[in-house]
Design an enzyme around this catalytic site. Structure first.
Site, PDB file in Angstrom:
ATOM      1  N   GLU A  82       9.754 -16.016  -4.162  1.00 38.74           N
ATOM      2  CA  GLU A  82       9.236 -14.883  -4.927  1.00 38.74           C
ATOM      3  C   GLU A  82       8.277 -15.346  -6.020  1.00 38.74           C
ATOM      4  OE1 GLU A  82       9.770 -11.447  -4.400  1.00 38.74           O
ATOM      5  OE2 GLU A  82      10.421 -12.354  -2.527  1.00 38.74           O
TER       6      GLU A  82
ATOM      7  N   ASN B 102      12.351  -4.245  -8.155  1.00 37.25           N
ATOM      8  CA  ASN B 102      11.330  -4.572  -7.160  1.00 37.25           C
ATOM      9  C   ASN B 102      11.501  -3.801  -5.853  1.00 37.25           C
ATOM     10  OD1 ASN B 102       9.018  -6.275  -6.311  1.00 37.25           O
ATOM     11  ND2 ASN B 102      10.481  -7.001  -4.780  1.00 37.25           N
TER      12      ASN B 102
ATOM     13  N   TRP C 258       0.947  -3.251  -4.550  1.00 36.80           N
ATOM     14  CA  TRP C 258       0.494  -1.951  -4.072  1.00 36.80           C
ATOM     15  C   TRP C 258      -0.265  -2.069  -2.753  1.00 36.80           C
ATOM     16  CZ3 TRP C 258       1.484   2.995  -4.798  1.00 36.80           C
ATOM     17  CH2 TRP C 258       2.257   3.340  -5.909  1.00 36.80           C
TER      18      TRP C 258
ATOM     19  N   TRP D 250      -7.809   9.711   2.229  1.00 28.91           N
ATOM     20  CA  TRP D 250      -6.552  10.062   1.594  1.00 28.91           C
ATOM     21  C   TRP D 250      -6.520  11.552   1.271  1.00 28.91           C
ATOM     22  CZ3 TRP D 250      -3.138   6.198   1.690  1.00 28.91           C
ATOM     23  CH2 TRP D 250      -3.606   4.876   1.678  1.00 28.91           C
TER      24      TRP D 250
ATOM     25  N   TRP E 209       5.053 -16.041  -4.307  1.00 32.36           N
ATOM     26  CA  TRP E 209       4.298 -14.808  -4.035  1.00 32.36           C
ATOM     27  C   TRP E 209       3.469 -14.420  -5.262  1.00 32.36           C
ATOM     28  CZ3 TRP E 209       2.685 -12.073  -0.135  1.00 32.36           C
ATOM     29  CH2 TRP E 209       3.372 -12.085   1.084  1.00 32.36           C
TER      30      TRP E 209
ATOM     31  N   TRP F 203      -3.536   4.397  -2.877  1.00 32.41           N
ATOM     32  CA  TRP F 203      -2.715   3.425  -3.588  1.00 32.41           C
ATOM     33  C   TRP F 203      -3.259   3.103  -4.977  1.00 32.41           C
ATOM     34  CZ3 TRP F 203      -5.142  -1.062  -5.105  1.00 32.41           C
ATOM     35  CH2 TRP F 203      -6.333  -1.409  -4.440  1.00 32.41           C
TER      36      TRP F 203
END
Length: 268
Positions: free
Chosen positions: A68, A134, A175, A99, A71, A152
């Protein structure tokens, strides 16, 4: 705080997805402001692996946290090497997605009034505390983009104003991962079912009840989808009428999202 987390770290992989449990490190705000370094965190994790005789399962739990942290660094590298992600999709072909961007639905999402308890609990946690677990960040982001059909970038912007641990690269990366527009993102056809996510990661509704008092009296088996039974208002909770009905049909929204992405793929 790091020393306290080290006691829980061998169980991190097992507990990290359950918002009602104390499973994560809660160090993100410190990473964001530099009050503790990533190196310090990594060294602590590696020392834990080297100095204690953990089972293979416990070691994997520690390694999950290390992944993590990686990341987080990965998204920093994405932002540095591909700066266009700060204003558009990493996969540029998705910039032309059509969208819906329904303002009323977006506002209900920000308020935590969508009628999907796990989504609403996450948004209310964010609005009240400046923090969101998270797993809930993924659920709420997926819901906004793939159930409500909202860009987004609107969700990214909302989070940027609310999160105490806001970090541009991590927020943007998360996102775009959820929206399937980013680098190494989840496939566009992978669409979280919010009710299933709720059952899997808050099975007893403990977290939901903490942030949605309207549902505190509802039966455990019904809390994930409180309006699934037309007579529920009368039979299970005097407060249920204070909680909104679902603002979208997940099954129909899923099909619409698949069509939206397929249209873009056919164009390219």
């Amino acid at each position: 705080q790091l020393d306290e987390f080290k006691l829980r770290l061998p169980y991190y992989g097992e507990r990290r997805n359950f918002p009602s449990q104390k499973g994560v490190s809660y160090l993100s705000v410190h990473f964001r402001f530099g009050t503790i370094s990533i190196r310090k965190a990594l060294i602590s994790a590696f020392e834990l692996i080297e100095n204690f005789n953990h089972s293979e399962e416990r070691q994997k739990n520690i390694e999950t946290w290390i992944s993590e942290l990686i990341w987080r660094e990965f998204y920093m590298q994405i932002l540095y090497n591909f700066p266009h992600v700060s204003s558009g999709c990493f996969k540029k072909e998705y910039d032309c997605i059509e969208w819906d961007n329904n303002e009323e639905l977006f506002n209900k999402w920000t308020e935590g009034n969508t009628g999907f308890p796990i989504v609403d609990a996450g948004m209310r946690q964010l609005n009240k505390t400046g923090y969101m677990h998270n797993r809930l960040r993924m659920i709420t982001a997926s819901f906004l983009t793939k159930d409500l059909g909202v860009n987004w970038q609107l969700g990214e912007n909302y989070f940027s104003h609310k999160l105490n641990d806001f970090d541009l690269s991590a927020n943007n990366g998360g996102w775009q991962w959820s929206a399937s527009t980013g680098c190494d993102a989840q496939p566009y056809f992978r669409i979280f079912n919010p009710t299933t996510q709720s059952k899997n990661f808050d099975p007893e509704g403990t977290f939901i009840k903490k942030y949605i008092p309207e549902l505190t009296e509802i039966e455990e088996k019904l809390i994930h989808d409180p309006y699934s039974n037309s007579n529920l208002e009368k039979r299970y909770s005097k407060n249920i009428n204070d909680y909104p009905k679902p603002i979208v049909d997940h099954a129909k929204a899923r099909m619409k999202t698949l069509e939206r992405f397929k249209k873009v793929r056919e164009m390219n």
